[in-house]
Write a protein that holds these residues in place. Structure first.
Motif, PDB file in Angstrom:
ATOM      1  N   ARG A 183       0.976  -1.308   0.034  1.00 55.62           N
ATOM      2  CA  ARG A 183      -0.097   0.095  -0.026  1.00 55.62           C
ATOM      3  C   ARG A 183       0.767   1.297  -0.035  1.00 55.62           C
ATOM      4  NH1 ARG A 183      -3.010  -3.211   3.649  1.00 55.62           N
ATOM      5  NH2 ARG A 183      -1.897  -2.137   5.310  1.00 55.62           N
ATOM      6  N   GLN A 216       1.312   3.355  -3.217  1.00 51.31           N
ATOM      7  CA  GLN A 216      -0.046   3.809  -4.156  1.00 51.31           C
ATOM      8  C   GLN A 216       0.035   5.348  -3.971  1.00 51.31           C
ATOM      9  OE1 GLN A 216      -1.918   1.742  -5.632  1.00 51.31           O
ATOM     10  NE2 GLN A 216      -0.381   0.289  -4.919  1.00 51.31           N
ATOM     11  N   SER A 274       0.367   6.353  -9.687  1.00 52.74           N
ATOM     12  CA  SER A 274       1.258   5.873  -8.296  1.00 52.74           C
ATOM     13  C   SER A 274       2.447   5.471  -8.555  1.00 52.74           C
ATOM     14  CB  SER A 274       0.520   4.773  -7.594  1.00 52.74           C
ATOM     15  OG  SER A 274       0.557   3.485  -8.239  1.00 52.74           O
TER      16      SER A 274
END
Length: 561
Positions: free
Chosen positions: A54, A57, A97
């Motif tokens: 994550r 991102q 991202s």
């Protein structure tokens, strides 16, 4: 311990992250692929190289705005990196991202090629832009947001011929001999109409200073036999700021007697060494200070302007081509050599019968009573043409350029001048940095110790990490007075030889004319006067000088700021 789970027709890999939470990635076609993925994640956790899926991102533009304020670099470097990111990287990668960029490294290669093919930039600029992107993404790798840096260029990629030619072109960068350097500096002074350009270029040539270091020379730091190089004056956005030399290469350099005398004479004639910068200028730009070399009006010369007006014509024998609103092809420098050598430069470069007055007219000036100039509008020029006896119809039939040629630019031409000679190139492609390269080359030819060469050029400072030195010999070698004396002697010898060769060239030119040889540059005439009386054919080796302790040194001039 990780595991795999089947979710419909696909499989999901799961594992326990270092924070104790269960993480997962879906979309695997079979259990074997899912097992391999969570096993790699556990291996990365054990090796302390785990990257949270994550964390990558974050959008590219958000990461740039997070990373850029943390940089502690020189203003010029920050400006360059900001330009690279705002002009090229952000327009291409914003909205994506970091993880998405890292997963497609082939896009970076295509982007670099597109900058050259479609963006119109040089290969060097495209390579520098990619390098800035790589630096930005490498910070994300260190921050464990992405596992790898897709912008890092693999070694030995691309055409082998291109790499070989790049190395060959680097080795071919020009340098000058002492005579060539003297002629180049003299020509620059002819074009500017000032002795200052001659003294500054000779200073760079015989000290190896960087351009910004020569601009930042402080008169109080110039002592007989030893100069302290503590500052540079760097140009940024048309303004100048003072900073330590590149890579913190503060140092003291040894100077030959002739250079101390030359710069001392220059400082004594300056009157004031303080620049005309406004004290109210915002930080970090120059608010006014004392400098050894200043431009007309006590301003700081811009490097690009100096190159276009003086350096390139002096080195190449041609004014460089220029574009913009008034494009002009490269044109030769015409000179009048009837009474001096290398001659007085014509105040205009002729091309197809039309000439243009350069921005600097040297020793020639526009008559003060002339009511129009090169910036006058066409209507004012028509009025002046009518005042000079031309009919209104004839004046209106001429273009502004034709009116300027006839009534303004012609006024710069002195009567009796013979503009029949053109300067040949001294050294095509040489730059101010090439003068610094010449100093390094001379020291190599004179077998100067490597440790002294590096110290003089600012390549290795006194407080540098010893591990950065090339060899054990360099680490244990100290700079002695004998080394310094040999360096100073070799530079003095090269200077005296160049003066003899310069006088010999001059005498060849005036051999059949019966005239007294002279240069249009005052300080050159003063230097050559004793050599003109009797051309010296044997250069005597000057007495080697030992350096006095720092407290015993004297400034080379009493000029005040």
């Amino acid at each position: 311990m990780g595991w795999s789970e089947q979710r419909g027709t696909f499989w999901r890999a799961r594992w326990i992250a270092p924070n104790g939470k269960a993480e997962s990635v879906s979309g695997f076609l079979n259990k074997k692929a899912a097992d391999k993925y969570w096993q790699r994640q556990e291996a990365d956790i054990d090796a302390n190289r785990y990257v949270d899926p994550r964390a990558g991102q974050i959008l590219f533009e958000d990461w740039v705005n997070t990373w850029f304020p943390t940089l502690d670099l020189e203003l010029s470097t920050l400006e360059t990196r900001m330009y690279h990111l705002e002009m090229w990287a952000l327009p291409t990668f914003q909205g994506r991202s970091l993880a998405a960029i890292a997963s497609a490294p082939e896009e970076i290669d295509a982007w670099e090629l597109a900058m050259v093919a479609e963006g119109g930039v040089s290969k060097r600029t495209a390579r520098d832009v990619r390098s800035t992107l790589a630096t930005c993404l490498q910070a994300a790798v260190r921050g464990k947001r992405i596992p790898t840096n897709p912008a890092i260029r693999e070694r030995a990629t691309g055409k082998k011929a291109t790499r070989r030619m790049a190395r060959r072109e680097h080795k071919r960068k020009p340098w000058v001999t002492p005579l060539e350097g003297f002629l180049l500096a003299e020509r620059a002074a002819v074009l500017s109409g000032r002795d200052d350009e001659f003294v500054e270029l000779i200073t760079i040539l015989y000290t190896g200073l960087r351009w910004s270091e020569s601009k930042g020379l402080h008169p109080d730091l110039l002592h007989e036999g030893r100069w302290d190089i503590d500052w540079k004056l760097y140009e940024l956005n048309g303004k100048f700021y003072r900073q330590y030399p590149k890579d913190g290469s503060v140092r003291a350099i040894d100077t030959p007697p002739f250079l101390d005398a030359l710069v001392g004479t220059h400082l004594g004639r300056m009157g004031t060494t303080r620049c005309a910068c406004d004290p109210a200028t915002e930080d970090p730009y120059c608010k006014g200070g004392a400098y050894a070399f200043l431009g007309p009006g006590r301003t700081h010369a811009r490097r690009s302007d100096f190159a276009r007006r003086f350096f390139r014509p002096a080195a190449d024998g041609r004014y460089p081509a220029q574009g913009g609103k008034r494009p002009r092809p490269a044109t030769p420098v015409l000179v009048d050599t009837s009474s001096s050598w290398p001659g007085v430069a014509a105040p205009a470069s002729f091309a197809d019968g039309v000439f243009e007055v350069p921005a600097s007219r040297g020793i020639l000036r526009r008559p003060e009573q002339l009511p129009v100039n090169s910036r006058s509008k066409r209507d004012a020029l028509i009025v002046y043409a009518v005042d000079q006896g031309m009919t209104l119809e004839a004046a209106e039939a001429l273009t502004r350029e034709q009116l300027l040629d006839r009534f303004v630019r012609s006024s710069y031409l002195p009567e009796g001048a013979e503009w029949g000679a053109m300067w040949l190139p001294v050294k095509l492609g040489i730059t101010p940095h090439g003068l610094r390269r010449s100093q390094e080359t001379w020291m190599a030819e004179d077998r100067i110790a490597d440790v002294l060469r590096d110290d003089r050029m600012g390549h290795i400072g006194e407080d540098d990490d010893p591990e950065t030195k090339r060899s054990m010999r360099d680490r244990y070698t100290e700079i002695s007075d004998t080394m310094r004396g040999e360096l100073v002697d070799s530079l003095q010898k090269r200077w005296e030889r160049s003066l003899v060769e310069r006088v010999e060239l001059e005498q060849i030119w005036f051999r059949d004319s019966g005239q007294t040889p002279q240069s249009p540059v005052r300080i050159v005439n003063e230097i050559l006067r004793p050599y003109r009386e009797e051309v010296v054919t044997r250069i005597s080796r000057p007495t080697r000088r030992l350096r006095a302790a720092p407290q015993g040194r004297r400034r080379i001039s009493s000029a005040t700021g």
